[in-house]
Design an enzyme around this catalytic site. Structure first.
Site, PDB file in Angstrom:
ATOM      1  N   HIS A  26       0.838  -1.198   0.000  1.00 51.69           N
ATOM      2  CA  HIS A  26       0.000   0.000   0.000  1.00 51.69           C
ATOM      3  C   HIS A  26       0.875   1.250   0.000  1.00 51.69           C
ATOM      4  O   HIS A  26       1.557   1.525   0.976  1.00 51.69           O
ATOM      5  CB  HIS A  26      -0.873  -0.058   1.261  1.00 51.69           C
ATOM      6  CG  HIS A  26      -1.820   1.072   1.426  1.00 51.69           C
ATOM      7  ND1 HIS A  26      -1.715   1.983   2.446  1.00 51.69           N
ATOM      8  CD2 HIS A  26      -2.903   1.432   0.686  1.00 51.69           C
ATOM      9  CE1 HIS A  26      -2.700   2.852   2.349  1.00 51.69           C
ATOM     10  NE2 HIS A  26      -3.440   2.545   1.293  1.00 51.69           N
ATOM     11  N   HIS A  68      -0.988  10.425  -3.006  1.00 49.23           N
ATOM     12  CA  HIS A  68      -2.258   9.976  -2.429  1.00 49.23           C
ATOM     13  C   HIS A  68      -3.259  11.110  -2.232  1.00 49.23           C
ATOM     14  O   HIS A  68      -4.411  11.016  -2.652  1.00 49.23           O
ATOM     15  CB  HIS A  68      -2.028   9.264  -1.097  1.00 49.23           C
ATOM     16  CG  HIS A  68      -3.313   8.876  -0.444  1.00 49.23           C
ATOM     17  ND1 HIS A  68      -3.994   9.701   0.435  1.00 49.23           N
ATOM     18  CD2 HIS A  68      -4.099   7.769  -0.588  1.00 49.23           C
ATOM     19  CE1 HIS A  68      -5.119   9.112   0.806  1.00 49.23           C
ATOM     20  NE2 HIS A  68      -5.199   7.934   0.207  1.00 49.23           N
TER      21      HIS A  68
END
Ligand code: G3P
Ligand code: CA
Length: 280
Positions: A26, A68
């Site tokens: 991730h 992100h």
């Protein structure tokens, strides 16, 4: 043995998602290194991740970059005009002036490394160039409604790198999104590409089957947050041939719990820990 109905209609799934449990790094190995940097991706691959994740944003001048947050404020440092505010309001040249490793050292002194300072925002093109066939890419279209054309640009890059299209190494990419519209756009543009529908809202009682039925028309899997993951969700997904990749699973007991539910892989900031748990 699971029934995977989607395999019949989406042969690509067989190539990219096997019966082996999939460890998805991730934002890279983002517990130990600053997210979405070369350091985080290198470490993830060293630690045995099957996939490295990219969260996509589009710059003002149409470049796909791996960041992100919508905003640069949390992770970028540099000239205020270039490195504060929304990614989509900056040009690629502006983002090139930003540094994205120092925040990690300040935030996590116990995991700090001098080498992280100086990390740069990566374009997706740079990531695909650097890792080539050494990695598999689990790419999220982030807030695609704010970036019209993101899917088309993504496809151009996938084709450039031989990751989509006839004769390409298609099994090396999964595209994920919270946006059904974005995934349906990808499906229309590239019918063989593997797609995963993310979800973070609880599925209301009585609607799980309808949601899974809908997802199964365009995706090969679901990516629920670990908070909404349930045995019924895993069972219902598998009955429709959908794989289940929950996010973001970092604690050992949670890893053991999601494994006990029979998921097919998981997003984790700690790929090394995931590998250790899987070995047991
Ligand atoms: O893409 C899976 C997971 O990463 C979704 O959450 O906010 O970390 O992108 P987020
Ligand atoms: Ca993500």
């Amino acid at each position: 043995m699971r029934t995977r109905l989607a395999l019949a209609s989406l042969p690509l799934l067989a190539a990219c998602i096997t019966d082996d449990f999939q460890v998805i790094a991730h934002r890279g190995a983002s517990f130990e290194a600053p997210e979405h940097t070369i350091a985080a991706y290198d470490l993830a691959l060293e630690q045995g991740a099957d996939w490295i994740e990219q969260d996509l944003q589009m710059t003002r001048d149409g470049h796909l970059v791996v960041v992100h947050d919508d905003s640069l404020d949390r992770t970028a440092r540099g000239p205020v005009a270039d490195c504060r505010g929304l990614v989509r309001e900056k040009s690629l040249a502006q983002l090139a002036r930003c540094e994205v490793g120092g925040w990690f050292n300040a935030e996590h002194p116990g995991r700090a490394q001098a080498s992280y300072v100086g990390s740069r925002i990566l374009t997706l093109d740079e990531v695909l160039t650097r890792y080539g066939s050494r990695a598999r890419y689990y790419i999220e279209t982030k807030n695609p409604a704010e970036a019209p054309g993101m899917e088309d640009s993504l496809l151009v890059l996938l084709r450039k790198h031989g990751l989509e299209g006839p004769g390409s190494d298609e099994g090396r990419v999964i595209v994920q999104s919270f946006s059904p519209a974005s995934l349906q756009r990808m499906r229309a543009l590239a019918p063989r590409l593997a797609l995963v529908q993310l979800r973070d809202e609880r599925v209301m009682p009585g609607t799980l089957d309808a949601w899974l039925d809908s997802v199964a028309t365009y995706a090969v899997g679901i990516g629920p947050s670990r908070e909404i993951l349930s045995a019924a969700m895993v069972e219902g997904a598998h009955a429709r041939g959908l794989v289940v990749h929950p996010y973001t699973v970092n604690a050992e007991p949670t890893m053991e719990f999601v494994l006990s539910l029979g998921v097919d892989g998981m997003f984790t900031d700690l790929p090394a820990l995931a590998r250790r748990v899987l070995r047991r």
